[in-house]
Write an enzyme that holds these catalytic residues in place. Sequence first.
Site, PDB file in Angstrom:
ATOM      1  CE1 TYR A  44      15.367 -31.836 -13.538  1.00 26.59           C
ATOM      2  CE2 TYR A  44      13.882 -29.947 -13.576  1.00 26.59           C
ATOM      3  CZ  TYR A  44      14.795 -30.724 -12.914  1.00 26.59           C
ATOM      4  OH  TYR A  44      15.129 -30.426 -11.625  1.00 26.59           O
ATOM      5  CB  SER A 104      26.636 -33.328   2.862  1.00 27.78           C
ATOM      6  OG  SER A 104      25.590 -34.017   2.213  1.00 27.78           O
ATOM      7  CB  ALA A 112      19.228 -33.949  -4.238  1.00 27.76           C
ATOM      8  CB  VAL A 136      28.240 -31.473 -13.274  1.00 29.04           C
ATOM      9  CG1 VAL A 136      28.570 -32.960 -13.102  1.00 29.04           C
ATOM     10  CG2 VAL A 136      28.452 -31.043 -14.711  1.00 29.04           C
ATOM     11  CG  PHE A 138      22.507 -25.592  -5.724  1.00 30.49           C
ATOM     12  CD1 PHE A 138      23.240 -24.508  -6.172  1.00 30.49           C
ATOM     13  CD2 PHE A 138      21.843 -26.365  -6.664  1.00 30.49           C
ATOM     14  CE1 PHE A 138      23.323 -24.198  -7.524  1.00 30.49           C
ATOM     15  CE2 PHE A 138      21.910 -26.071  -8.018  1.00 30.49           C
ATOM     16  CZ  PHE A 138      22.655 -24.980  -8.448  1.00 30.49           C
ATOM     17  CG  ASP A 158      14.930 -40.423   6.425  1.00 31.08           C
ATOM     18  OD1 ASP A 158      14.895 -39.468   5.620  1.00 31.08           O
ATOM     19  OD2 ASP A 158      14.057 -41.314   6.473  1.00 31.08           O
ATOM     20  CE  LYS A 216      13.290 -29.895  -8.695  1.00 33.16           C
ATOM     21  NZ  LYS A 216      14.027 -29.800  -7.415  1.00 33.16           N
ATOM     22  N   GLY A 273      20.001 -30.840   3.858  1.00 33.10           N
ATOM     23  CA  GLY A 273      20.684 -31.268   2.641  1.00 33.10           C
ATOM     24  C   GLY A 273      21.958 -30.463   2.475  1.00 33.10           C
TER      25      GLY A 273
END
Length: 396
Positions: A234, A49, A139, A273, A52, A110, A243, A47
């Site tokens: 959340y 790109s 994400a 954001v 975070f 993927d 989570k 992840g």
Amino acid sequence: MIIEPRMRGFICLTAHPAGCEQNVKNQIAYVQSKGSIDGPKRVLVIGASTGFGLASRITSAFGSNAATLGVFFEKAPAEGKTASPGWYNSAAFEKEATKAGLYAKSINGDAFSNEVKQHAIDLIKADMGQIDLVIYSLASPVRMHPGTGVLHRSTLKPIGGTFTNKTVDFHTGNVTQVSIEPANQEDIDNTVVVMGGEDWSMWMNALKDANVLAEGATTVAYSYIGPEVTEAVYRKGTIGQAKDHLEATAFEISKDLASLNGKAYVSVNKALVTQASSAIPVIPLYISLLYKIMKAEGIHEGCIEQIQRLYAQRLYTGEAVSTDDKGRIRIDDWEMREDVQAKVAALWKESTTESLPEIGDLAGYKQDFLNLFGFGFEGVDYLAEANEMVHVPSIS
């Protein structure tokens, strides 16, 4: 072509290659300004790109001179159509890493699939030998399970009852009430499959079985807790269940890594954001109030500031990693300060369409949102023709 932001809801349909490049350069400059970190030298970022994950790749490379392998799933450009921002970010990162003499290769595919895991292992064996650090920062809203072939979709829902509270349309500034119907068990289960810790565990098992994890290897996944005002949708909602699963998985991975003297951590990060957070009702209003307060206090951070601090002040200090009573690294400590949260709670009660421009930082929210797609950066001529056909040199 001249590229302008085209919006559809909380998504921007275009991305600006020069703006994304400037974003990457700005983050690199920040990391370099903070000095070197005695950190990892061979890093896999799953992840890699945006957000975070991108900040982790930049901090690894330009803070610790690390070789990096990035895994992501981004849309390539076509004539007259821009790529996704993560594609341009990755192209810019590789360009700057090559200039600095740093190894950087990328896999576009993927990350949930067995094929991409094997491809990463093959590249590590061929080029890097073993990995010191694995960052897990996916994400995705959907996951095709590699074992069953079932496509699972996550949901953003409360559990146990309908949730009603304020939210803001960050395009218009209108503050309204939003109601979200509660999740059923299938919603919860699917969200855990997509966003929980199973895939992280699968990655670590595959890497360990292939003998590409170095002695003392560390892995870190990212999480969020947040304040009381957002918890129903959340942390106590479907995402929170995922989570919880992710955080529990860290202990299982740590047990598996014990033979290598390795360790798995979950880092609880600050509200920022992102494309994902913009889709969650209540969160944009909370962030706009939070930003106003944290900027006034001089403690506001973006992704790169958060991750640089995570590396320099938590992971690579030469001492034991500091965690909370649940074993989590807390880099959300400034956000969750009692005085900051008390001010947010007070402003929340006052927030209306009319009051928000003064008591919140909606302009800062909009700016950060546009920045995600390469728009709104100083030093970029957005009226000039831009070449959308940018390629990631090492993509495979």
